[in-house]
Design a protein around this motif. Structure first.
Motif, PDB file in Angstrom:
ATOM      1  N   UNK A 100       0.783  -1.229   0.000  1.00  0.00           N
ATOM      2  CA  UNK A 100       0.000   0.000   0.000  1.00  0.00           C
ATOM      3  C   UNK A 100       0.819   1.286   0.000  1.00  0.00           C
ATOM      4  N   UNK A 101       2.135   1.157   0.061  1.00  0.00           N
ATOM      5  CA  UNK A 101       2.946   2.353   0.251  1.00  0.00           C
ATOM      6  C   UNK A 101       2.878   3.292  -0.949  1.00  0.00           C
ATOM      7  N   UNK A 102       2.739   4.550  -0.645  1.00  0.00           N
ATOM      8  CA  UNK A 102       2.884   5.555  -1.688  1.00  0.00           C
ATOM      9  C   UNK A 102       4.346   5.946  -1.791  1.00  0.00           C
ATOM     10  N   UNK A 103       4.674   6.591  -2.876  1.00  0.00           N
ATOM     11  CA  UNK A 103       6.081   6.851  -3.183  1.00  0.00           C
ATOM     12  C   UNK A 103       6.777   7.626  -2.067  1.00  0.00           C
ATOM     13  N   UNK A 104       6.088   8.580  -1.502  1.00  0.00           N
ATOM     14  CA  UNK A 104       6.712   9.425  -0.481  1.00  0.00           C
ATOM     15  C   UNK A 104       6.959   8.699   0.835  1.00  0.00           C
ATOM     16  N   UNK A 105       6.462   7.474   0.972  1.00  0.00           N
ATOM     17  CA  UNK A 105       6.573   6.743   2.241  1.00  0.00           C
ATOM     18  C   UNK A 105       7.486   5.534   2.172  1.00  0.00           C
ATOM     19  N   UNK A 106       8.133   5.302   1.080  1.00  0.00           N
ATOM     20  CA  UNK A 106       8.837   4.037   0.880  1.00  0.00           C
ATOM     21  C   UNK A 106      10.086   3.878   1.727  1.00  0.00           C
ATOM     22  N   UNK A 107      10.546   4.934   2.360  1.00  0.00           N
ATOM     23  CA  UNK A 107      11.723   4.816   3.219  1.00  0.00           C
ATOM     24  C   UNK A 107      11.359   4.667   4.689  1.00  0.00           C
ATOM     25  N   UNK A 108      10.086   4.654   5.006  1.00  0.00           N
ATOM     26  CA  UNK A 108       9.632   4.637   6.385  1.00  0.00           C
ATOM     27  C   UNK A 108       9.371   3.213   6.840  1.00  0.00           C
ATOM     28  N   UNK A 109      10.252   2.688   7.671  1.00  0.00           N
ATOM     29  CA  UNK A 109      10.178   1.295   8.079  1.00  0.00           C
ATOM     30  C   UNK A 109       8.882   0.973   8.825  1.00  0.00           C
ATOM     31  N   UNK A 110       8.368   1.947   9.561  1.00  0.00           N
ATOM     32  CA  UNK A 110       7.194   1.670  10.398  1.00  0.00           C
ATOM     33  C   UNK A 110       5.935   1.418   9.568  1.00  0.00           C
ATOM     34  N   UNK A 111       5.995   1.700   8.278  1.00  0.00           N
ATOM     35  CA  UNK A 111       4.830   1.520   7.422  1.00  0.00           C
ATOM     36  C   UNK A 111       4.820   0.186   6.688  1.00  0.00           C
ATOM     37  N   UNK A 112       5.886  -0.578   6.788  1.00  0.00           N
ATOM     38  CA  UNK A 112       5.937  -1.874   6.115  1.00  0.00           C
ATOM     39  C   UNK A 112       5.242  -2.929   6.978  1.00  0.00           C
ATOM     40  N   UNK A 113       4.422  -3.729   6.347  1.00  0.00           N
ATOM     41  CA  UNK A 113       3.623  -4.711   7.083  1.00  0.00           C
ATOM     42  C   UNK A 113       4.336  -6.039   7.296  1.00  0.00           C
ATOM     43  N   UNK A 114       5.213  -6.413   6.409  1.00  0.00           N
ATOM     44  CA  UNK A 114       5.816  -7.751   6.465  1.00  0.00           C
ATOM     45  C   UNK A 114       7.333  -7.631   6.519  1.00  0.00           C
ATOM     46  N   UNK A 115       7.926  -8.471   7.382  1.00  0.00           N
ATOM     47  CA  UNK A 115       9.376  -8.417   7.600  1.00  0.00           C
ATOM     48  C   UNK A 115       9.979  -9.802   7.580  1.00  0.00           C
ATOM     49  N   UNK A 116      11.188  -9.878   7.040  1.00  0.00           N
ATOM     50  CA  UNK A 116      11.975 -11.081   7.146  1.00  0.00           C
ATOM     51  C   UNK A 116      12.702 -11.112   8.475  1.00  0.00           C
ATOM     52  N   UNK A 117      13.452 -12.183   8.703  1.00  0.00           N
ATOM     53  CA  UNK A 117      14.070 -12.400  10.012  1.00  0.00           C
ATOM     54  C   UNK A 117      15.398 -11.687  10.194  1.00  0.00           C
ATOM     55  N   UNK A 118      15.976 -11.158   9.145  1.00  0.00           N
ATOM     56  CA  UNK A 118      17.246 -10.466   9.260  1.00  0.00           C
ATOM     57  C   UNK A 118      18.429 -11.366   8.990  1.00  0.00           C
ATOM     58  N   UNK A 119      19.463 -10.773   8.412  1.00  0.00           N
ATOM     59  CA  UNK A 119      20.701 -11.492   8.161  1.00  0.00           C
ATOM     60  C   UNK A 119      21.862 -10.565   8.522  1.00  0.00           C
ATOM     61  N   UNK A 120      22.833 -11.096   9.229  1.00  0.00           N
ATOM     62  CA  UNK A 120      23.905 -10.279   9.790  1.00  0.00           C
ATOM     63  C   UNK A 120      25.038 -10.094   8.786  1.00  0.00           C
TER      64      UNK A 120
END
Length: 125
Positions: A100-120
């Motif tokens: 659902x992100x609009x272009x102006x919001x694509x850098x805002x982590x708090x707006x992303x709904x789904x996340x992977x587990x992370x890799x170091x």
């Protein structure tokens, strides 16, 4: 959609790594995919993003010219090619997805709904 990030490791400054974010689900092509990172003791920060069909990409200034984000919708994968790594790139890297992100919001982590587990990623000097 479920995300799995992979490809991290320990490298020396100047080396390269390629991170991959693999997603499940039939509508992968409809998601904006972003990469974020979090270093010890620091806030999570935006790294790079690719929009749904891969035609638009955007990078943090700190990685511009060194990192490249690409996506393969057929393979449900987004890759982050990281070249000329620096010690300050050391962090846990996460991929995230949202429809659902609009272009102006694509850098805002708090707006992303789904996340992977992370890799170091650890870059030694």
């Amino acid at each position: 959609v479920q995300l799995q990030a992979s490809g991290g490791g320990l490298v020396q400054a100047g080396d390269s790594l390629r991170l991959s974010c693999t997603a499940s689900g039939p509508t992968f092509s409809e998601y904006t995919i972003g990469w974020f990172r979090q270093a010890p003791g620091k806030e999570r920060e935006f790294v790079a993003v690719v929009r749904r069909r891969g035609g638009y990409t955007y990078y943090a200034d700190s990685v511009k010219g060194r990192f490249t984000i690409t996506r393969d919708n057929a393979q449900h994968t987004v890759n982050l090619q990281m070249n000329n790594l620096k010690p300050e790139d050391t962090a846990v890297y996460y991929c995230a997805a949202d429809r659902q992100l609009i272009l102006s919001s694509i850098t805002r982590s708090e707006l992303y709904d789904y996340w992977g587990q992370g890799t170091l990623v650890t870059v030694s000097s």
